[in-house]
Design an enzyme around this catalytic site. Structure first.
Site, PDB file in Angstrom:
ATOM      1  N   SER A 135       0.819  -1.212   0.000  1.00 36.31           N
ATOM      2  CA  SER A 135       0.000   0.000   0.000  1.00 36.31           C
ATOM      3  C   SER A 135       0.848   1.256   0.000  1.00 36.31           C
ATOM      4  O   SER A 135       1.933   1.296   0.599  1.00 36.31           O
ATOM      5  CB  SER A 135      -0.900   0.006   1.246  1.00 36.31           C
ATOM      6  N   GLU A 137       0.226   3.657   1.716  1.00 35.22           N
ATOM      7  CA  GLU A 137       0.262   4.122   3.105  1.00 35.22           C
ATOM      8  C   GLU A 137       1.610   3.799   3.764  1.00 35.22           C
ATOM      9  O   GLU A 137       1.941   4.366   4.803  1.00 35.22           O
ATOM     10  CB  GLU A 137      -0.875   3.502   3.914  1.00 35.22           C
ATOM     11  N   TYR A 159      -1.816   0.504  10.326  1.00 33.59           N
ATOM     12  CA  TYR A 159      -2.057  -0.171   9.044  1.00 33.59           C
ATOM     13  C   TYR A 159      -0.824  -0.063   8.144  1.00 33.59           C
ATOM     14  O   TYR A 159      -0.362  -1.060   7.577  1.00 33.59           O
ATOM     15  CB  TYR A 159      -3.261   0.464   8.361  1.00 33.59           C
ATOM     16  N   LYS A 163       1.549  -3.109   6.782  1.00 36.93           N
ATOM     17  CA  LYS A 163       1.759  -3.320   5.353  1.00 36.93           C
ATOM     18  C   LYS A 163       3.250  -3.321   5.009  1.00 36.93           C
ATOM     19  O   LYS A 163       3.704  -4.099   4.161  1.00 36.93           O
ATOM     20  CB  LYS A 163       1.034  -2.244   4.546  1.00 36.93           C
TER      21      LYS A 163
END
Length: 342
Positions: A135, A137, A159, A163
């Site tokens: 991701s 992110e 998160y 990831k």
């Protein structure tokens, strides 16, 4: 004989689009689910009637080994995750277990079932090929713009941290065991199938509700955050292309163009024939604890090596989502019911 794919997270937005794409390519598609009685599986089967379901859980190593042994896949797409970023602060441990450790468990299941040992030479032709859904992110507080495959990570949420762990594990198993394992660093990708809690769908639903007289305002957090938004149906094709390449490599997938949340709101309300300033209220309680201000992809490698390019523009995507939610609400549908997916 048809190639066989196993997808985790098949009941989500990306899983459903990927399953459709692989079925069109002639694949036999299996979806991993925690139980046959899972209501999301029942709803998914209404949309994807040709998908088979195998029981398994990213929290349970043994179940993943059993699933891989039963399905005997040529390709595994690990899309399963706790994917709503704000929730990752509230459920940090679960996010780490599913989004981070789940990657390790799936890689181990493939390694065990393939009989791969450390230092084994790669033989891509007979291997199970593994795709990890990384991701944007992971970039978080970015060190450069746009971000490419070599940009450093500085995740700003549990998160994003989880990831990043899964991303590095995928690289490590590729380098340690010679496995065909790749990560797609996907930037924000949306569709009418996006969960109602995500900002793009929240905005589309908000505009549709106000247009139909079902609401009078839409409350949002940071309107200045900027993202690289594309259409999920385009991005799953990149996932598939990554596993067809002769050499396993990681790729950044995005449009290369940034839009602010404010521009998203403007486009959605314009598609509904509304003036957004009359209805949108900013709410400080909806800001993230640690904000990611901007994310923008440099997808040159994917364009050059995979021949992949996004097809749906930002304005087309937003209009598609608003129109789908107008139809859904007009027909009395439930935005939280996956069986109403277009």
């Amino acid at each position: 004989m048809a190639r066989r794919a196993l997808i985790t997270g098949i009941t989500g937005q990306d899983g459903s689009y990927l399953a459709e794409h692989l079925l069109e390519q002639g694949y036999e598609v299996w979806g991993l689910a925690r139980g046959q009685a899972n209501p999301r599986v029942s709803r998914m089967r209404k949309l994807l009637t040709d998908v088979r379901v195998v029981r398994g859980d990213l929290l349970d190593q043994g179940s993943l080994i059993s699933a891989v042994e039963r399905v005997q896949p040529d390709e595994v797409y690990n899309l399963g995750a706790i994917s709503f970023v704000p929730m990752s602060w509230e459920q940090a441990e679960l996010t780490a277990e599913v989004t981070g450790m789940g990657v390790l468990r799936m890689l181990e299941a493939i390694r065990v079932c393939s009989g791969v040992s450390r230092g084994a030479a790669s033989s891509a032709g007979g291997q199970i090929r593994f795709y990890q859904a990384s991701s944007s992110e992971m970039f978080g507080q970015v060190s450069e713009t746009p971000q490419n495959e070599r940009t450093a990570f500085h995740p700003r949420s549990p998160y994003g941290v989880a990831k990043a762990y899964g991303h590095f594990l995928t690289q490590n198993y590729r380098e340690s065991y010679g496995m065909y394992a790749v990560s797609g660093i996907l930037f924000n990708h949306e569709s009418p199938r996006r969960g109602a809690e995500f900002v793009t769908r929240k905005v589309a639903l908000g505009a549709a509700r106000i247009k139909l007289g079902l609401a009078t305002e839409l409350r949002l957090g940071n309107l200045e955050a900027r993202r690289d938004w594309g259409f999920a149906g385009d991005y799953v094709k990149a996932m598939h292309l990554m596993l067809q390449a002769g050499k396993p490599e990681d790729y950044v997938i995005g449009t290369g163009r940034m839009k602010s949340v404010r521009e998203l709101v403007e486009a959605a309300f314009s598609a509904a024939g509304l003036e957004w300033e009359r209805y949108v209220v900013t709410d400080q309680t909806l800001h993230r604890p640690a904000e990611v201000d901007l994310l923008c992809a440099d997808p040159k490698k994917a364009r050059v090596q995979l021949g992949w390019e996004p097809r749906v523009s930002f304005d087309e995507l937003v209009a598609m989502m608003v129109e789908a939610d107008l139809r859904l609400l007009t027909d009395g549908g439930d935005p939280h019911d996956d069986s109403s997916w277009p």
